[in-house]
Write an enzyme that holds these catalytic residues in place. Structure first.
Site, short mmCIF file in Angstrom:
data_model
loop_
_atom_site.label_atom_id
_atom_site.label_comp_id
_atom_site.label_asym_id
_atom_site.label_seq_id
_atom_site.Cartn_x
_atom_site.Cartn_y
_atom_site.Cartn_z
N ARG A 47 46.92 41.80 19.05
CA ARG A 47 46.58 43.23 19.05
C ARG A 47 47.54 44.08 19.90
O ARG A 47 47.29 45.24 20.14
CB ARG A 47 45.13 43.39 19.57
CG ARG A 47 44.12 42.85 18.57
CD ARG A 47 42.78 42.50 19.18
NE ARG A 47 41.84 42.02 18.15
CZ ARG A 47 41.85 40.77 17.67
NH1 ARG A 47 42.71 39.86 18.09
NH2 ARG A 47 40.99 40.43 16.71
N GLU A 52 40.05 49.53 37.62
CA GLU A 52 40.57 50.74 38.27
C GLU A 52 40.97 51.83 37.27
O GLU A 52 41.39 52.92 37.68
CB GLU A 52 41.78 50.40 39.15
CG GLU A 52 41.42 49.73 40.47
CD GLU A 52 40.98 48.29 40.33
OE1 GLU A 52 41.57 47.56 39.51
OE2 GLU A 52 40.01 47.90 41.02
N PHE A 78 39.85 54.88 25.14
CA PHE A 78 39.55 53.51 25.57
C PHE A 78 40.47 52.53 24.81
O PHE A 78 40.09 52.00 23.77
CB PHE A 78 38.07 53.24 25.29
CG PHE A 78 37.56 51.89 25.72
CD1 PHE A 78 37.33 51.62 27.06
CD2 PHE A 78 37.28 50.90 24.79
CE1 PHE A 78 36.84 50.39 27.46
CE2 PHE A 78 36.79 49.67 25.18
CZ PHE A 78 36.57 49.41 26.52
N HIS A 128 32.64 37.72 35.36
CA HIS A 128 33.44 38.87 35.76
C HIS A 128 33.80 39.76 34.57
O HIS A 128 33.78 40.99 34.65
CB HIS A 128 34.73 38.37 36.42
CG HIS A 128 35.16 39.21 37.56
ND1 HIS A 128 34.63 39.08 38.81
CD2 HIS A 128 36.04 40.23 37.63
CE1 HIS A 128 35.18 39.96 39.61
NE2 HIS A 128 36.03 40.69 38.91
N1 RBF Z 1 41.60 42.90 35.33
C1 RBF Z 1 42.01 43.04 34.07
O1 RBF Z 1 42.54 44.10 33.70
N2 RBF Z 1 41.87 42.01 33.16
C2 RBF Z 1 41.28 40.83 33.49
O2 RBF Z 1 41.20 39.94 32.62
C3 RBF Z 1 40.81 40.67 34.83
N3 RBF Z 1 40.18 39.53 35.18
C4 RBF Z 1 39.72 39.41 36.45
C5 RBF Z 1 39.05 38.24 36.84
C6 RBF Z 1 38.58 38.10 38.15
C7 RBF Z 1 37.84 36.84 38.51
C8 RBF Z 1 38.79 39.13 39.09
C9 RBF Z 1 38.30 39.02 40.51
C10 RBF Z 1 39.44 40.30 38.72
C11 RBF Z 1 39.92 40.45 37.40
N4 RBF Z 1 40.58 41.61 37.01
C12 RBF Z 1 41.00 41.75 35.72
C13 RBF Z 1 40.90 42.68 38.01
C14 RBF Z 1 39.88 43.80 38.05
O3 RBF Z 1 40.07 44.69 36.95
C15 RBF Z 1 40.07 44.63 39.34
O4 RBF Z 1 41.42 45.00 39.49
C16 RBF Z 1 39.64 43.86 40.59
O5 RBF Z 1 38.33 43.35 40.43
C17 RBF Z 1 39.68 44.75 41.86
O6 RBF Z 1 38.80 45.86 41.72
#
Ligand code: RBF
Length: 164
Positions: A135, A65, A121, A96
């Site tokens: 980090r 997002e 970024f 993912h």
């Molecule tokens: N968002 C992160 O900022 N870091 C992550 O490591 C992360 N891992 C995710 C793993 C899975 C399996 C899913 C479904 C989502 C993850 N997300 C993560 C959330 C992603 O950025 C986002 O908020 C959702 O996919 C909803 O659009």
């Protein structure tokens, strides 16, 4: 000496942020990491002269997002000079990770080009939590600090070039 860690930055080369207004978009996933990076970024901006009320922090659920968050900030506040995007994506068992990293890096590039403003970024893409901790104030510095320094430098560059 080759500089590999901007967290140990050289203050001499860093522009004053006195007249700058900067957005910070922060992902809530892995918030032990992203909030430490946010503290590093906001403290660094203030250290270089950005007024507290000219630092606008907004939160989004996950790193995916960040693109929408940065786009909304720039669309609704034309006085922002740059947006720093802070996230932490950790490799899991599924693909993912690849989709999120690809989407956010390309998405933020597109937002920067759309608004012709620096979009930074500051997204960690690590194999595990330890690499992220290293980090976010650990042995490899704080990448939020580096994001802040990068924003100041890019705003200055943009202002220099747009005067010509
Ligand atoms: N968002 C992160 O900022 N870091 C992550 O490591 C992360 N891992 C995710 C793993 C899975 C399996 C899913 C479904 C989502 C993850 N997300 C993560 C959330 C992603 O950025 C986002 O908020 C959702 O996919 C909803 O659009």
């Amino acid at each position: 000496m080759k500089k590999t860690n901007l967290s140990e930055h050289n203050a001499a080369g860093i522009p004053s942020g006195e007249k700058y207004r900067i957005g910070v978009v922060v992902a809530e996933w892995n918030d032990n990491i992203t909030y430490a990076m946010t503290d590093g970024a906001t403290e660094t901006l203030q250290h270089y002269g950005v007024a507290g009320n000219n630092i606008v922090v907004k939160h989004v659920p996950g790193s995916f997002e960040l693109t929408t968050g940065a786009d909304l900030m720039l669309k609704n506040d034309a006085s922002l000079d740059a947006v720093i995007c802070i996230g932490c994506v950790i490799q899991g068992e599924t693909r993912h990770f690849d989709f999120i990293c690809q989407a956010v890096s390309q998405g933020l590039t597109n937002v920067a080009l759309k608004y012709e403003k620096p979009v930074i970024f500051s997204v960690l893409t690590t194999n595990d939590m330890q690499q992220a901790l290293d980090r976010a104030g650990g042995k490899h510095g704080n990448k939020g600090v580096e994001g802040a320094v990068t924003a100041l430098k890019m705003i200055k560059l943009q202002q220099e070039l747009s005067k010509k």
